[in-house]
Design a protein around this motif. Structure first.
Motif, short mmCIF file in Angstrom:
data_model
loop_
_atom_site.label_atom_id
_atom_site.label_comp_id
_atom_site.label_asym_id
_atom_site.label_seq_id
_atom_site.Cartn_x
_atom_site.Cartn_y
_atom_site.Cartn_z
N LEU A 36 7.08 -27.92 11.48
CA LEU A 36 6.16 -28.03 12.60
C LEU A 36 6.33 -29.32 13.41
CD1 LEU A 36 3.96 -26.59 14.11
CD2 LEU A 36 2.27 -27.64 12.59
N GLY A 40 8.76 -28.44 18.30
CA GLY A 40 8.84 -28.65 19.74
C GLY A 40 10.16 -29.28 20.15
N GLY A 55 5.45 -25.05 24.42
CA GLY A 55 4.01 -25.12 24.19
C GLY A 55 3.42 -23.77 23.84
N LEU A 58 4.34 -22.97 20.21
CA LEU A 58 3.50 -23.77 19.32
C LEU A 58 2.07 -23.23 19.27
CD1 LEU A 58 4.78 -27.32 20.30
CD2 LEU A 58 5.08 -26.22 18.08
N SER A 59 1.62 -22.67 20.39
CA SER A 59 0.28 -22.06 20.40
C SER A 59 0.25 -20.80 19.55
CB SER A 59 -0.14 -21.72 21.84
OG SER A 59 -0.35 -22.90 22.58
N GLN A 240 -2.46 -33.45 18.66
CA GLN A 240 -1.38 -33.90 19.54
C GLN A 240 -0.28 -34.56 18.70
OE1 GLN A 240 -1.62 -33.22 22.84
NE2 GLN A 240 -3.68 -32.41 22.61
N ASN A 243 2.48 -31.97 18.14
CA ASN A 243 3.18 -31.29 19.22
C ASN A 243 3.55 -32.20 20.38
OD1 ASN A 243 0.39 -30.99 20.63
ND2 ASN A 243 0.14 -29.76 18.78
N THR A 244 2.56 -32.69 21.15
CA THR A 244 2.90 -33.48 22.33
C THR A 244 3.33 -34.90 22.01
OG1 THR A 244 0.54 -33.99 22.63
CG2 THR A 244 1.44 -32.16 23.91
N HIS A 361 -5.04 -25.77 16.98
CA HIS A 361 -3.60 -25.55 16.90
C HIS A 361 -3.12 -24.69 18.07
CE1 HIS A 361 -1.45 -27.34 13.64
NE2 HIS A 361 -2.31 -26.96 12.72
N PRO A 365 -1.31 -27.59 21.67
CA PRO A 365 0.05 -27.56 22.25
C PRO A 365 0.10 -26.90 23.62
CG PRO A 365 -0.11 -25.96 20.49
CD PRO A 365 -1.39 -26.75 20.46
N THR A 369 0.91 -29.50 26.51
CA THR A 369 2.22 -29.46 27.18
C THR A 369 2.09 -29.13 28.66
OG1 THR A 369 2.48 -27.17 26.38
CG2 THR A 369 3.55 -28.90 25.11
#
Length: 402
Positions: A36, A40, A55, A58-59, A240, A243-244, A361, A365, A369
């Motif tokens: 995980l 990204g 994004g 990831l969603s 965040q 992901n970001t 979650h 993302p 994003t």
């Protein structure tokens, strides 16, 4: 210094052997969870996905998490935590093994959704299991130990994952499968005949003897639902980190995969080192509400310091702040869920608690994003600060009602 070490050692005393084995299972499983944090980066750097497409994928992980948390809570109340955890650990293995073969946007969305669904069934069952084997007076520390093991694994996983990703991203998926299998073996052979502080089976069979008001699920508890909304707001900002933030480290701060992995590992090391002692101290000094609010404030500060600079020392300081936030919010939110429930409906309460994080979650993302792509990361960090203020206010209000 002597008082600190005495406090640190006291935080570990009184925990049952089963609680320690649950923590070991969490550590082994999480040590392999290196997919995980790099997902990204994998999609943008290796598969050539746009930030927007990454994004959305990831969603999909978040959508699977919501479904898995809901179904996992229901299954835990119906069949018990042991069967559900065993099923999740072993059934996730084939999904890790086939994931490298999915390269297109559509196929990866579907594969990630099913993987996260099977994986997240584990969480409510595991949380119910912690409350089942822990002594009531050690409940928050039992959750903290479990999370400490999770973070120790999380510190090792991304650090190794950074080196594996530098060679081939496929190694990330295969290592996940091996560690999930190892965790499943440890869990199955230790807990298959292990009894807890009360008979889970008897509790499930005594539903008719429990008063009607005690049978309500978390989904009928309006106050707990509002509490869960506050948890979701906090989790939107916290996630965040999965992901970001790695994309920010890679694309804006210009760190390579190895240094991204080391920075992510720093989170796990700090939480592993400080969580038990800090929780042991704060649960005696402050109320649940105070801990949740202070934890939210630290999360907001972690993004505030990123606004003027992304120097390396600032990145580590920001990560340290979010570590303290995580320590103060995560275990105490689980304690609120356990305190609000009973053995018959605990799965639904732990499930809703997990759903709160799973919703984040999805939103974190996707929204993160989109905003970062259109308006820049500073706009996203500002939005996080505003949402954290909303979560802090919500915790203050609803905890007074509860």
């Amino acid at each position: 210094m002597k008082n600190f070490w005495n406090n640190y050692l006291d935080s570990y005393r009184g925990l049952s052997r089963a609680t320690w084995i649950l923590a070991l299972v969490m550590f082994v499983n999480q040590s392999g969870s290196m997919v995980l944090p790099f997902l990204g980066v994998y999609m943008t750097a290796s598969l050539g996905f746009s930030l927007k497409s990454a994004g959305i994928v990831l969603s999909c992980f978040g959508v699977g998490s919501i479904l898995g948390s809901f179904v996992g809570g229901w299954l835990t109340d119906k069949f018990g935590s042991f069967k559900i955890q065993t099923m999740s650990l072993f059934f996730s293995i084939p999904f890790y093994l086939i994931l490298p073969f999915f390269k297109s946007f559509e196929s990866l969305c579907i594969a990630i959704l099913f993987l996260s669904f099977v994986k997240e069934i584990f969480r409510p069952a595991n949380s119910a299991s912690v409350s089942y084997y822990a002594k009531p007076e050690n409940l928050t520390r039992a959750f903290s130990l479990n999370r400490m093991a999770l973070n120790l694994g999380y510190s090792i996983g991304p650090a190794i994952g950074g080196f594996l990703a530098a060679v081939s991203y496929d190694f990330l998926f295969y290592t996940n499968a091996v560690m999930s299998f190892s965790a499943g073996l440890v869990f199955f052979f230790y807990f298959r005949s292990k009894k807890g502080n009360h008979s889970e089976k008897n509790a499930l069979n005594r539903i008719q003897e429990i008063p009607k008001e005690k049978k309500q699920t978390a989904y009928n508890d309006k106050k707990f639902i509002l509490f869960s909304v506050c948890v979701a707001l906090y989790a939107f900002c916290f996630f965040q980190i999965l992901n970001t933030l790695p994309l920010f480290y890679k694309n804006v701060a210009l760190l390579d995969e190895k240094n991204v992995g080391i920075l992510m590992a720093f989170n796990g090391i700090i939480v592993f080192t400080l969580e038990m002692a800090l929780v042991h101290f704060t649960e005696k000094k402050f109320t649940l509400s105070t801990n949740l609010i202070i934890g939210c404030i630290f999360c907001g500060l972690s993004y505030f310091v990123l606004l003027p600079s992304h120097a390396v020392w600032v990145l580590y300081f920001s990560m340290f702040l979010i570590c303290i936030s995580e320590i103060l919010v995560m275990p105490f939110s689980s304690t609120v869920a356990v305190n609000r429930s009973n053995p018959v409906n605990r799965g639904s309460y732990m499930g809703l608690n997990a759903i709160s994080f799973a919703i984040a979650h999805v939103a974190s993302p996707f929204v993160g994003t989109q905003i970062a792509d259109r308006f820049g990361f500073n706009t996203l960090w500002t939005l996080n600060i505003i949402i954290i203020l909303m979560a802090s206010t919500g915790f203050y209000w609803i905890m007074k009602k509860m």
